[in-house]
Design a protein around this motif. Structure first.
Motif, mmCIF file in Angstrom:
data_model
loop_
_atom_site.group_PDB
_atom_site.id
_atom_site.type_symbol
_atom_site.label_atom_id
_atom_site.label_comp_id
_atom_site.label_asym_id
_atom_site.label_seq_id
_atom_site.Cartn_x
_atom_site.Cartn_y
_atom_site.Cartn_z
ATOM 1 N N ARG A 18 41.906 45.372 37.055
ATOM 2 C CA ARG A 18 43.026 46.152 37.608
ATOM 3 C C ARG A 18 43.454 47.256 36.656
ATOM 4 N N LEU A 19 43.466 46.943 35.366
ATOM 5 C CA LEU A 19 43.831 47.937 34.356
ATOM 6 C C LEU A 19 42.849 49.103 34.347
ATOM 7 N N LEU A 20 41.551 48.805 34.376
ATOM 8 C CA LEU A 20 40.536 49.853 34.392
ATOM 9 C C LEU A 20 40.678 50.737 35.623
ATOM 10 N N ASP A 21 40.898 50.107 36.758
ATOM 11 C CA ASP A 21 41.075 50.862 37.996
ATOM 12 C C ASP A 21 42.283 51.780 37.888
ATOM 13 N N GLU A 22 43.378 51.240 37.432
ATOM 14 C CA GLU A 22 44.625 52.003 37.332
ATOM 15 C C GLU A 22 44.501 53.154 36.337
ATOM 16 N N ALA A 23 43.871 52.886 35.203
ATOM 17 C CA ALA A 23 43.798 53.884 34.136
ATOM 18 C C ALA A 23 42.837 55.020 34.452
ATOM 19 N N PHE A 24 41.783 54.743 35.229
ATOM 20 C CA PHE A 24 40.729 55.742 35.413
ATOM 21 C C PHE A 24 40.643 56.332 36.815
ATOM 22 N N THR A 25 41.466 55.887 37.743
ATOM 23 C CA THR A 25 41.288 56.342 39.120
ATOM 24 C C THR A 25 41.485 57.851 39.274
ATOM 25 N N ASP A 26 42.287 58.468 38.405
ATOM 26 C CA ASP A 26 42.482 59.913 38.468
ATOM 27 C C ASP A 26 41.785 60.643 37.330
#
Length: 202
Positions: A18-26
């Motif tokens: 979840r952290l990776l998704d949140e940090a890199f989605t943009d």
């Protein structure tokens, strides 16, 4: 700043994913791989999960105790690149089989990854957006870089933006000969860090 760090295990997978998704989605590279925002938000977490599963199985994942930052590391040995590495293909198959870019980004970065010397590879580092700019990333990777200095081991990464490359320069990384140019997209900056000291007798 006192940052408590521990090694993540399989029980932490969902939290780190979840952290990776949140940090890199943009992130510029994620936006290039998945240009449609709605589609990106559906598949991006699965895409990042392939990186995470690789690090959990073959390397190490360090995370802050509160789960707001994580670093994915691999130890890369000296010698020819693994011709059978199927990670780029798995990234595409798992997240977006019809999207060539989901595989191409891994192929292009893999083509320039140095293999003449053993090194620590910072595959990804993620900090929760609300905690960025507070020094968590530096605190998280500093122990590994300190060990690299003690043992005379280089380190390597790919910065996904010019801004992040400048941050890594402060930690002793330097850009290699040329950036990776994603077709009709942003650049990525391969960066190498020589150890600050050499091992005794080395």
């Amino acid at each position: 700043m006192d940052v408590r760090i521990r090694q993540a295990g399989s029980a932490d997978r969902d939290t780190v994913a979840r952290l990776l998704d949140e940090a890199f989605t943009d992130d510029p590279v994620s936006r290039w791989v998945f240009p449609d925002e709605n589609h990106r938000r559906k598949v991006h977490g699965v895409f990042m999960g392939v990186f995470l599963d690789t690090a959990l199985a073959e390397g190490r994942v360090d995370m802050t105790e509160d789960g707001t930052a994580a670093a994915l590391w691999l130890q890369v040995p000296a010698g020819p690149a693994d011709a059978d590495d199927d990670t780029p293909a798995r990234m595409r198959e798992a997240a977006d089989p019809d999207n060539e870019r989901a595989e191409l980004v891994g192929r292009l970065t893999g083509a320039v990854h140095p293999h003449d010397r053993a090194h620590e590879y910072l595959l990804l580092i993620a900090v929760s957006p609300e905690r960025q700019g507070q020094g968590l990333g530096t605190a998280l990777i500093a122990p590994v870089l300190e060990r690299c200095d003690r043992e005379g081991i280089p380190a390597y990464l790919e910065a996904s933006s010019a801004r992040s490359s400048r941050l890594y320069e402060r930690l002793g990384f330097a850009c290699t000969d040329r950036p990776v140019e994603l077709p009709d997209g942003p650049c990525m900056w391969p960066m190498w860090r020589e150890p600050a000291t050499s091992p005794v007798g080395g």
